[in-house]
Scaffold this motif. Structure first.
Motif, PDB file in Angstrom:
ATOM      1  N   ILE A 108       0.842  -1.198   0.000  1.00  0.00           N
ATOM      2  CA  ILE A 108       0.000   0.000   0.000  1.00  0.00           C
ATOM      3  C   ILE A 108       0.877   1.248   0.000  1.00  0.00           C
ATOM      4  CG2 ILE A 108      -1.631   1.338   1.376  1.00  0.00           C
ATOM      5  CD1 ILE A 108      -2.914  -1.297   2.219  1.00  0.00           C
ATOM      6  N   ALA A 109       1.935   1.225   0.774  1.00  0.00           N
ATOM      7  CA  ALA A 109       2.845   2.372   0.810  1.00  0.00           C
ATOM      8  C   ALA A 109       3.528   2.569  -0.540  1.00  0.00           C
ATOM      9  CB  ALA A 109       3.889   2.178   1.901  1.00  0.00           C
ATOM     10  N   ARG A 110       3.962   1.478  -1.170  1.00  0.00           N
ATOM     11  CA  ARG A 110       4.575   1.592  -2.492  1.00  0.00           C
ATOM     12  C   ARG A 110       3.569   2.098  -3.517  1.00  0.00           C
ATOM     13  NH1 ARG A 110       6.820  -4.047  -3.572  1.00  0.00           N
ATOM     14  NH2 ARG A 110       5.451  -4.492  -1.867  1.00  0.00           N
ATOM     15  N   PHE A 111       2.335   1.617  -3.436  1.00  0.00           N
ATOM     16  CA  PHE A 111       1.292   2.086  -4.348  1.00  0.00           C
ATOM     17  C   PHE A 111       1.039   3.578  -4.147  1.00  0.00           C
ATOM     18  CE2 PHE A 111      -3.204   3.056  -5.125  1.00  0.00           C
ATOM     19  CZ  PHE A 111      -3.250   2.802  -6.489  1.00  0.00           C
ATOM     20  N   GLY A 112       0.955   4.015  -2.901  1.00  0.00           N
ATOM     21  CA  GLY A 112       0.747   5.433  -2.609  1.00  0.00           C
ATOM     22  C   GLY A 112       1.895   6.284  -3.122  1.00  0.00           C
ATOM     23  N   ALA A 113       3.121   5.827  -2.883  1.00  0.00           N
ATOM     24  CA  ALA A 113       4.295   6.569  -3.370  1.00  0.00           C
ATOM     25  C   ALA A 113       4.302   6.624  -4.890  1.00  0.00           C
ATOM     26  CB  ALA A 113       5.570   5.925  -2.851  1.00  0.00           C
ATOM     27  N   SER A 114       3.965   5.521  -5.525  1.00  0.00           N
ATOM     28  CA  SER A 114       3.916   5.484  -6.984  1.00  0.00           C
ATOM     29  C   SER A 114       2.829   6.416  -7.520  1.00  0.00           C
ATOM     30  CB  SER A 114       3.653   4.056  -7.450  1.00  0.00           C
ATOM     31  OG  SER A 114       3.498   4.009  -8.841  1.00  0.00           O
ATOM     32  N   LEU A 115       1.697   6.445  -6.847  1.00  0.00           N
ATOM     33  CA  LEU A 115       0.599   7.324  -7.258  1.00  0.00           C
ATOM     34  C   LEU A 115       0.996   8.787  -7.119  1.00  0.00           C
ATOM     35  CD1 LEU A 115      -2.383   7.478  -8.141  1.00  0.00           C
ATOM     36  CD2 LEU A 115      -2.981   7.517  -5.723  1.00  0.00           C
ATOM     37  N   ILE A 116       1.629   9.135  -6.006  1.00  0.00           N
ATOM     38  CA  ILE A 116       2.057  10.517  -5.796  1.00  0.00           C
ATOM     39  C   ILE A 116       3.129  10.902  -6.809  1.00  0.00           C
ATOM     40  CG2 ILE A 116       3.263  12.043  -4.178  1.00  0.00           C
ATOM     41  CD1 ILE A 116       1.730  10.582  -1.937  1.00  0.00           C
ATOM     42  N   GLU A 117       4.056   9.999  -7.078  1.00  0.00           N
ATOM     43  CA  GLU A 117       5.096  10.278  -8.065  1.00  0.00           C
ATOM     44  C   GLU A 117       4.492  10.476  -9.451  1.00  0.00           C
ATOM     45  OE1 GLU A 117       8.927   8.002 -10.011  1.00  0.00           O
ATOM     46  OE2 GLU A 117       8.294   7.466  -7.991  1.00  0.00           O
ATOM     47  N   LEU A 141       1.417  11.507 -10.133  1.00  0.00           N
ATOM     48  CA  LEU A 141       0.708  12.793 -10.126  1.00  0.00           C
ATOM     49  C   LEU A 141       1.700  13.962 -10.224  1.00  0.00           C
ATOM     50  CD1 LEU A 141      -2.073  12.199  -7.467  1.00  0.00           C
ATOM     51  CD2 LEU A 141      -2.372  12.517  -9.923  1.00  0.00           C
ATOM     52  N   HIS A 142       2.826  13.848  -9.529  1.00  0.00           N
ATOM     53  CA  HIS A 142       3.852  14.888  -9.589  1.00  0.00           C
ATOM     54  C   HIS A 142       4.360  15.051 -11.013  1.00  0.00           C
ATOM     55  CE1 HIS A 142       7.995  16.460  -9.184  1.00  0.00           C
ATOM     56  NE2 HIS A 142       7.396  17.282  -8.332  1.00  0.00           N
ATOM     57  N   THR A 143       4.633  13.941 -11.682  1.00  0.00           N
ATOM     58  CA  THR A 143       5.119  13.982 -13.056  1.00  0.00           C
ATOM     59  C   THR A 143       4.083  14.613 -13.979  1.00  0.00           C
ATOM     60  OG1 THR A 143       6.422  11.989 -12.659  1.00  0.00           O
ATOM     61  CG2 THR A 143       6.001  12.574 -14.953  1.00  0.00           C
ATOM     62  N   GLU A 203      -0.799  11.446 -21.732  1.00  0.00           N
ATOM     63  CA  GLU A 203      -0.098  10.625 -20.736  1.00  0.00           C
ATOM     64  C   GLU A 203      -1.085  10.009 -19.741  1.00  0.00           C
ATOM     65  OE1 GLU A 203       3.054   9.560 -20.423  1.00  0.00           O
ATOM     66  OE2 GLU A 203       3.333  10.433 -22.400  1.00  0.00           O
ATOM     67  N   LEU A 204      -2.089  10.765 -19.362  1.00  0.00           N
ATOM     68  CA  LEU A 204      -3.105  10.199 -18.461  1.00  0.00           C
ATOM     69  C   LEU A 204      -3.875   9.070 -19.143  1.00  0.00           C
ATOM     70  CD1 LEU A 204      -4.476  13.392 -16.687  1.00  0.00           C
ATOM     71  CD2 LEU A 204      -3.126  11.554 -15.681  1.00  0.00           C
ATOM     72  N   GLN A 205      -4.147   9.213 -20.435  1.00  0.00           N
ATOM     73  CA  GLN A 205      -4.806   8.126 -21.172  1.00  0.00           C
ATOM     74  C   GLN A 205      -3.908   6.885 -21.206  1.00  0.00           C
ATOM     75  OE1 GLN A 205      -7.809   7.730 -22.340  1.00  0.00           O
ATOM     76  NE2 GLN A 205      -8.515   9.788 -21.843  1.00  0.00           N
ATOM     77  N   ASN A 206      -2.610   7.100 -21.401  1.00  0.00           N
ATOM     78  CA  ASN A 206      -1.671   5.970 -21.382  1.00  0.00           C
ATOM     79  C   ASN A 206      -1.656   5.302 -20.012  1.00  0.00           C
ATOM     80  OD1 ASN A 206      -0.964   6.453 -24.024  1.00  0.00           O
ATOM     81  ND2 ASN A 206       0.898   7.571 -23.504  1.00  0.00           N
ATOM     82  N   ASP A 207      -1.675   6.114 -18.946  1.00  0.00           N
ATOM     83  CA  ASP A 207      -1.705   5.558 -17.594  1.00  0.00           C
ATOM     84  C   ASP A 207      -2.960   4.721 -17.372  1.00  0.00           C
ATOM     85  OD1 ASP A 207       0.657   6.836 -17.114  1.00  0.00           O
ATOM     86  OD2 ASP A 207      -0.235   8.480 -15.948  1.00  0.00           O
ATOM     87  N   ILE A 208      -4.088   5.234 -17.835  1.00  0.00           N
ATOM     88  CA  ILE A 208      -5.357   4.496 -17.677  1.00  0.00           C
ATOM     89  C   ILE A 208      -5.298   3.181 -18.436  1.00  0.00           C
ATOM     90  CG2 ILE A 208      -7.810   4.538 -18.284  1.00  0.00           C
ATOM     91  CD1 ILE A 208      -7.724   7.580 -17.680  1.00  0.00           C
ATOM     92  N   ALA A 209      -4.750   3.222 -19.656  1.00  0.00           N
ATOM     93  CA  ALA A 209      -4.651   1.999 -20.448  1.00  0.00           C
ATOM     94  C   ALA A 209      -3.755   0.970 -19.772  1.00  0.00           C
ATOM     95  CB  ALA A 209      -4.124   2.323 -21.848  1.00  0.00           C
ATOM     96  N   VAL A 210      -2.632   1.420 -19.210  1.00  0.00           N
ATOM     97  CA  VAL A 210      -1.714   0.503 -18.526  1.00  0.00           C
ATOM     98  C   VAL A 210      -2.388  -0.086 -17.288  1.00  0.00           C
ATOM     99  CG1 VAL A 210       0.416   0.413 -17.172  1.00  0.00           C
ATOM    100  CG2 VAL A 210       0.403   1.523 -19.406  1.00  0.00           C
TER     101      VAL A 210
END
Length: 151
Positions: A7-16, A18-20, A109-116
């Motif tokens: 969960i922590a890795r998922f949260g960090a990945s999500l924040i990273e 969003l930052h990008t 990029e958000l569309q690519n993220d959704i597809a992935v």
């Protein structure tokens, strides 16, 4: 403990992520402001050339009734300013018509993220491998391992 780590890795990945995406969006907004500043400056130059054209045309009409070759010089100036004005406005028209959509790269990029993410949700999770039997002597497991390693 493994659940909280994931969960922590998922949260960090999500924040990273969003930052990008926010950095990309801010760059696109800066580019758009620069593009509009360029359009504004060219519009002012075109407007100036148009006003000078009208003023020189009026002056030409007045001078036509005076002496000899003043008309030729003034006609040349009017032509130069008129062509510059028309050229700038045609350039602006095509540049505005063909400009990229605001935040197009961020949205892509958000569309690519959704597809992935959708693709990952369709593929089996690594946890399913943990529940699979560990019998390496079984022929089915050896064949599937060879197939997976060979891409």
């Amino acid at each position: 403990m493994a659940l909280t780590d994931s969960i922590a890795r998922f949260g960090a990945s999500l924040i990273e992520s969003l930052h990008t995406r926010l950095e990309l969006a801010s760059l696109e907004i800066e580019e758009e402001f620069g593009r509009y500043a360029n359009y504004f400056i060219l519009s002012l130059i075109g407007l100036f050339c148009g006003i000078v054209t009208v003023l020189l045309l009026i002056l030409l009409i007045l001078i036509i009734f005076w002496d000899n070759h003043r008309e030729l010089a003034l006609s040349a100036l009017i032509t130069i300013f008129a062509l510059a004005s028309v050229g700038i406005f045609f350039y602006l028209k095509t540049a505005i018509k063909n400009k990229p959509r605001l935040l197009a790269a961020s949205l892509g990029e958000l569309q690519n993220d959704i597809a992935v993410l959708r693709q990952q949700s369709k593929t089996p999770d690594d946890s399913s491998d943990r529940s699979a039997p560990k019998n390496r002597g079984n022929r089915e497991h050896r064949d599937s391992d060879v197939d997976n390693e060979g891409f």
